[in-house]
Motif scaffolding. Structure first.
Motif, PDB file in Angstrom:
ATOM      1  N   ARG A 239       0.828  -1.204   0.000  1.00 41.99           N
ATOM      2  CA  ARG A 239       0.000   0.000   0.000  1.00 41.99           C
ATOM      3  C   ARG A 239       0.864   1.256   0.000  1.00 41.99           C
ATOM      4  O   ARG A 239       0.576   2.219  -0.707  1.00 41.99           O
ATOM      5  CB  ARG A 239      -0.950  -0.013   1.198  1.00 41.99           C
ATOM      6  N   TYR A 240       1.916   1.253   0.815  1.00 41.97           N
ATOM      7  CA  TYR A 240       2.850   2.381   0.761  1.00 41.97           C
ATOM      8  C   TYR A 240       3.478   2.482  -0.629  1.00 41.97           C
ATOM      9  O   TYR A 240       3.619   3.564  -1.194  1.00 41.97           O
ATOM     10  CB  TYR A 240       3.965   2.201   1.800  1.00 41.97           C
ATOM     11  N   THR A 241       3.874   1.326  -1.166  1.00 42.46           N
ATOM     12  CA  THR A 241       4.567   1.308  -2.449  1.00 42.46           C
ATOM     13  C   THR A 241       3.665   1.775  -3.578  1.00 42.46           C
ATOM     14  O   THR A 241       4.126   2.434  -4.512  1.00 42.46           O
ATOM     15  CB  THR A 241       5.086  -0.109  -2.748  1.00 42.46           C
ATOM     16  N   LEU A 242       2.379   1.441  -3.522  1.00 44.04           N
ATOM     17  CA  LEU A 242       1.460   1.866  -4.576  1.00 44.04           C
ATOM     18  C   LEU A 242       1.442   3.385  -4.687  1.00 44.04           C
ATOM     19  O   LEU A 242       1.531   3.938  -5.789  1.00 44.04           O
ATOM     20  CB  LEU A 242       0.053   1.343  -4.295  1.00 44.04           C
ATOM     21  N   ALA A 243       1.340   4.062  -3.562  1.00 51.24           N
ATOM     22  CA  ALA A 243       1.307   5.525  -3.587  1.00 51.24           C
ATOM     23  C   ALA A 243       2.587   6.095  -4.189  1.00 51.24           C
ATOM     24  O   ALA A 243       2.547   6.969  -5.066  1.00 51.24           O
ATOM     25  CB  ALA A 243       1.100   6.063  -2.175  1.00 51.24           C
ATOM     26  N   SER A 244       3.737   5.601  -3.754  1.00 48.93           N
ATOM     27  CA  SER A 244       5.010   6.139  -4.240  1.00 48.93           C
ATOM     28  C   SER A 244       5.230   5.811  -5.713  1.00 48.93           C
ATOM     29  O   SER A 244       5.728   6.644  -6.479  1.00 48.93           O
ATOM     30  CB  SER A 244       6.165   5.595  -3.398  1.00 48.93           C
ATOM     31  N   GLN A 245       4.844   4.605  -6.140  1.00 49.27           N
ATOM     32  CA  GLN A 245       5.065   4.210  -7.526  1.00 49.27           C
ATOM     33  C   GLN A 245       4.149   4.973  -8.489  1.00 49.27           C
ATOM     34  O   GLN A 245       4.564   5.345  -9.590  1.00 49.27           O
ATOM     35  CB  GLN A 245       4.841   2.705  -7.683  1.00 49.27           C
ATOM     36  N   VAL A 246       2.910   5.205  -8.091  1.00 49.01           N
ATOM     37  CA  VAL A 246       1.995   5.961  -8.952  1.00 49.01           C
ATOM     38  C   VAL A 246       2.501   7.391  -9.131  1.00 49.01           C
ATOM     39  O   VAL A 246       2.533   7.922 -10.251  1.00 49.01           O
ATOM     40  CB  VAL A 246       0.570   5.949  -8.361  1.00 49.01           C
ATOM     41  N   ILE A 247       2.910   8.018  -8.035  1.00 50.79           N
ATOM     42  CA  ILE A 247       3.431   9.385  -8.130  1.00 50.79           C
ATOM     43  C   ILE A 247       4.705   9.411  -8.968  1.00 50.79           C
ATOM     44  O   ILE A 247       4.918  10.325  -9.778  1.00 50.79           O
ATOM     45  CB  ILE A 247       3.686   9.948  -6.717  1.00 50.79           C
ATOM     46  N   HIS A 248       5.554   8.403  -8.799  1.00 52.22           N
ATOM     47  CA  HIS A 248       6.802   8.346  -9.565  1.00 52.22           C
ATOM     48  C   HIS A 248       6.524   8.239 -11.065  1.00 52.22           C
ATOM     49  O   HIS A 248       7.178   8.919 -11.875  1.00 52.22           O
ATOM     50  CB  HIS A 248       7.633   7.155  -9.100  1.00 52.22           C
ATOM     51  N   ARG A 249       5.553   7.426 -11.447  1.00 50.71           N
ATOM     52  CA  ARG A 249       5.274   7.227 -12.868  1.00 50.71           C
ATOM     53  C   ARG A 249       4.561   8.420 -13.494  1.00 50.71           C
ATOM     54  O   ARG A 249       4.622   8.607 -14.710  1.00 50.71           O
ATOM     55  CB  ARG A 249       4.446   5.958 -13.058  1.00 50.71           C
ATOM     56  N   LEU A 250       3.901   9.220 -12.686  1.00 46.65           N
ATOM     57  CA  LEU A 250       3.168  10.369 -13.217  1.00 46.65           C
ATOM     58  C   LEU A 250       3.920  11.686 -13.028  1.00 46.65           C
ATOM     59  O   LEU A 250       3.398  12.743 -13.390  1.00 46.65           O
ATOM     60  CB  LEU A 250       1.800  10.480 -12.530  1.00 46.65           C
ATOM     61  N   ARG A 251       5.126  11.625 -12.489  1.00 42.95           N
ATOM     62  CA  ARG A 251       5.825  12.851 -12.093  1.00 42.95           C
ATOM     63  C   ARG A 251       6.040  13.812 -13.260  1.00 42.95           C
ATOM     64  O   ARG A 251       6.021  15.033 -13.079  1.00 42.95           O
ATOM     65  CB  ARG A 251       7.162  12.501 -11.435  1.00 42.95           C
ATOM     66  N   ARG A 252       6.245  13.291 -14.478  1.00 45.01           N
ATOM     67  CA  ARG A 252       6.491  14.160 -15.629  1.00 45.01           C
ATOM     68  C   ARG A 252       5.212  14.772 -16.180  1.00 45.01           C
ATOM     69  O   ARG A 252       5.275  15.701 -16.987  1.00 45.01           O
ATOM     70  CB  ARG A 252       7.195  13.370 -16.730  1.00 45.01           C
ATOM     71  N   ASP A 253       4.064  14.240 -15.782  1.00 46.06           N
ATOM     72  CA  ASP A 253       2.782  14.745 -16.281  1.00 46.06           C
ATOM     73  C   ASP A 253       2.098  15.678 -15.299  1.00 46.06           C
ATOM     74  O   ASP A 253       1.048  16.239 -15.613  1.00 46.06           O
ATOM     75  CB  ASP A 253       1.848  13.568 -16.597  1.00 46.06           C
ATOM     76  N   ILE A 254       2.671  15.815 -14.107  1.00 42.76           N
ATOM     77  CA  ILE A 254       2.090  16.691 -13.092  1.00 42.76           C
ATOM     78  C   ILE A 254       2.754  18.059 -13.178  1.00 42.76           C
ATOM     79  O   ILE A 254       3.980  18.162 -13.287  1.00 42.76           O
ATOM     80  CB  ILE A 254       2.278  16.094 -11.685  1.00 42.76           C
TER      81      ILE A 254
END
Length: 259
Positions: A63-78
């Motif tokens: 659950r912790y990893t899901l949050a960090s991985q989603v933000i990491h993969r979307l970082r260039r689109d935010i």
């Protein structure tokens, strides 16, 4: 871990004290180890009280990893100035307040259904689109008591778990005319992992909503093991599928202007 270390140290101190005799040196050692032993004992009790109180608030690592991985993969689109609102529910999936209801199955099982909306992330992308990602963990706990041939009663327990991933986009209606009419095209544009199915798809004038069903066990990586569903990858694929529809709607708008 701290509680067990304190307990081990406390036991060691008191065992040492039991080996002391009545001599002068041992009497001095007895006095010197009295207060440290009491402090360790109090610390051990305190650690265990804290552990017992908060152990049910411990999230699974995925659950912790899901949050960090989603933000990491979307970082260039935010957007660089865009805020990210992240909400995580630390309470267990079978907490009483998450109980949806109880029922008896045709085969005689007493079932309890739980819904745990534990994850939510909201932000604004570079193109101005508002993005919301959510995950709901569902759980069904079943039990059945039967009497055996020997006259003894035996209770069996089973549980089934699955997850719902949600991606919602809110866009500017002026840029995407007739978006609500493109649901058939949207269903054809879905590109998802093989073990993930579309559960709900809705298109409005200024928003899109996609919910997928994950019946298998899921993981958040970064190195997903076995045949578990890669949840961060699924989120990205859901988002890309919706953007395929947005791009198509823009093409229709440009064609309408050209004609």
């Amino acid at each position: 871990n701290s509680a067990w270390v304190c307990l081990a140290a406390t036991v060691a101190v008191f065992i040492y004290r039991m080996t002391l005799d009545e001599g002068l040196e041992d009497a001095l050692a007895w006095r010197l180890t009295l207060w440290p032993g009491l402090v360790l004992l109090a610390g051990t009790v305190g650690c265990f009280v804290v552990y017992l109180r908060f152990r049910r608030l411990d999230l699974e690592n995925r659950r912790y990893t899901l949050a960090s991985q989603v933000i990491h993969r979307l970082r260039r689109d935010i957007g660089p100035d865009a805020s990210v609102r992240l909400e995580l529910d630390f309470t267990p999936v079978d907490s009483p307040e998450k109980l949806l209801g109880k029922h008896t199955t045709p085969s005689g099982w007493e079932a309890e259904n739980f819904s745990d909306p534990w994850f939510s992330l909201q932000t604004r992308l570079l193109d101005g689109t508002h993005l919301r990602i959510a995950m709901v963990q569902r759980l069904m706990k079943r039990s059945r008591t039967r009497r055996s041939a020997s006259g003894k009663y035996k209770t069996k327990h089973r549980q089934d778990s699955w997850a719902l991933l949600q991606v919602q986009l809110r866009v500017k209606a002026a840029r995407h005319q007739d978006l609500a009419l493109l649901e058939p095209e949207a269903r054809q544009a879905m590109r998802l992992p093989g073990d993930v199915a579309v559960d709900k798809l809705q298109l409005g004038e200024d928003r899109m909503f996609l919910r997928t069903l994950v019946e298998k066990d899921w993981d958040a990586g970064p190195n997903v093991q076995g045949d578990a569903v890669d949840a961060p990858k699924t989120v990205v694929m859901m988002l890309l599928s919706l953007y395929q529809v947005l791009n198509y709607s823009r093409q229709l708008r440009q064609q309408a202007k050209a004609s």
